[in-house]
Design a protein around this motif. Structure first.
Motif, PDB file in Angstrom:
ATOM      1  N   LEU A 132      40.570  38.282  50.411  1.00  0.00           N
ATOM      2  CA  LEU A 132      40.919  39.448  49.330  1.00  0.00           C
ATOM      3  C   LEU A 132      42.211  39.698  48.906  1.00  0.00           C
ATOM      4  N   GLU A 133      43.083  38.575  49.288  1.00  0.00           N
ATOM      5  CA  GLU A 133      44.547  38.636  48.904  1.00  0.00           C
ATOM      6  C   GLU A 133      44.961  37.872  47.688  1.00  0.00           C
ATOM      7  N   ASP A 134      45.686  36.906  47.986  1.00  0.00           N
ATOM      8  CA  ASP A 134      46.060  35.951  46.999  1.00  0.00           C
ATOM      9  C   ASP A 134      44.947  35.410  45.964  1.00  0.00           C
ATOM     10  N   ALA A 135      43.616  35.212  46.466  1.00  0.00           N
ATOM     11  CA  ALA A 135      42.689  34.573  45.462  1.00  0.00           C
ATOM     12  C   ALA A 135      42.126  35.802  44.540  1.00  0.00           C
ATOM     13  N   VAL A 136      42.358  36.918  44.659  1.00  0.00           N
ATOM     14  CA  VAL A 136      41.653  37.838  43.871  1.00  0.00           C
ATOM     15  C   VAL A 136      42.773  38.650  43.105  1.00  0.00           C
ATOM     16  N   ALA A 137      42.468  38.759  41.903  1.00  0.00           N
ATOM     17  CA  ALA A 137      43.317  39.419  40.863  1.00  0.00           C
ATOM     18  C   ALA A 137      43.194  40.983  41.033  1.00  0.00           C
ATOM     19  N   ILE A 138      44.388  41.652  40.609  1.00  0.00           N
ATOM     20  CA  ILE A 138      44.466  42.892  40.913  1.00  0.00           C
ATOM     21  C   ILE A 138      43.410  43.880  40.185  1.00  0.00           C
ATOM     22  N   ASP A 139      42.781  43.409  39.302  1.00  0.00           N
ATOM     23  CA  ASP A 139      41.809  44.297  38.513  1.00  0.00           C
ATOM     24  C   ASP A 139      40.309  44.025  39.266  1.00  0.00           C
TER      25      ASP A 139
END
Length: 288
Positions: A35-42
């Protein structure tokens, strides 16, 4: 220490429904649902809901399941934990762990929820400060393992990327030694060039020989090589059995050591031999 295999530990983006589905069939020992680096903020809010629903509805078999939340210091970390806690996660992988208090803070949050009573904590070792504090981090509450974050570590250290990883060797070894000292799992960092099979194999062999339990991977195409390299070979299994037989025979004669193929076999070699056979058996059971 967890006795399950961790030869291959595959990152899966928590926002990708198709990848989450495919992971149920992949030959990986463990999955990091990211859920961290691999997921864009939006995408973070949608990803945590999708992942919670997927973990509730899908069977990942014997694979170890780690959920990498965002750091608790970010605006997303607590929300990740609030949603994921409802599905009684096996383990939370905490990023940006610089010191033991970061793990203790997460452990306190898990202690406060009955649904996370058995949830373990893994730590991303990805900063110089974290590396230097690796011993105290390894001893923190609920700790089950270290994941080396070699990309972030290299960035913060300013070291050059080299095939032999010599500039990073001390930073790899300190967390590894800390993990081994308390009996938790230690997993090597990723190999970025996922189409470079020769380079991946070489780095897996290096990590295995250093003592890492497995390797984190960024693409399913890397699984076969990691599983092969971190598994005992047939020659190693045969040697382990012969060492045990020779030592048992020597013990029956009242002798403290055995000689096999011109080499001394002591009790310490038997400990290693039995560990080799136990790993082989665990790997075989994973595929049943």
């Amino acid at each position: 220490m967890d006795t399950r295999p961790f030869r291959s530990v595959l990152y899966i983006p928590g926002s990708k429904a198709r990848a989450l589905e495919k992971a149920t069939t992949l030959d990986t020992d463990a999955i990091i649902f990211d859920l961290e680096d691999a997921v864009a903020i939006d995408e973070k809010a949608r990803a945590r809901m999708l992942l919670a629903e997927t973990l509730e509805s899908h069977d990942y078999g014997k694979r170890a399941k780690l959920v990498r939340i965002n750091a608790l210091s970010t605006e997303w970390g607590r929300a990740d934990l609030d949603v994921i806690a409802s599905v009684r996660p096996e383990a939370i992988l905490l990023p940006k762990v610089d010191e033991a208090v970061h793990v203790e803070a997460l452990a306190n949050l898990l202690d406060a929820r009955p649904e996370t009573a058995d949830t373990r904590i893994w730590a991303m070792m990805e900063s110089p400060k974290g590396v230097l504090n690796s011993q105290s981090i390894a001893c923190a509450p609920r700790m089950a393992g270290f994941i080396m974050g070699t990309n972030d570590l290299a960035k913060d250290m300013g070291c050059r990327a080299r095939a032999d990883r010599l500039p990073m060797m001390t930073a790899l070894q300190l967390p590894l030694i800390a993990a081994k000292s308390v009996g938790i799992i230690a997993i090597d960092g990723v190999y970025n060039a996922f189409r470079d099979e020769q380079g991946l194999r070489a780095e897996c062999i290096q990590g295995r020989d250093m003592g890492f339990d497995g390797k984190t991977l960024i693409h399913p195409s890397q699984l076969a090589i990691a599983n092969e390299v971190f598994s005992p070979s047939e020659a190693e299994i045969t040697l382990a059995k012969r060492q045990i037989e020779a030592f048992d025979a020597a013990t029956a004669r009242g002798e403290g050591v055995a000689v096999l193929d011109g080499m001394i076999v002591e009790n310490l070699h038997i400990v290693t031999a039995k560990q080799t056979l136990a790993k082989a058996q665990a790997f075989a059971e994973l595929t049943e």
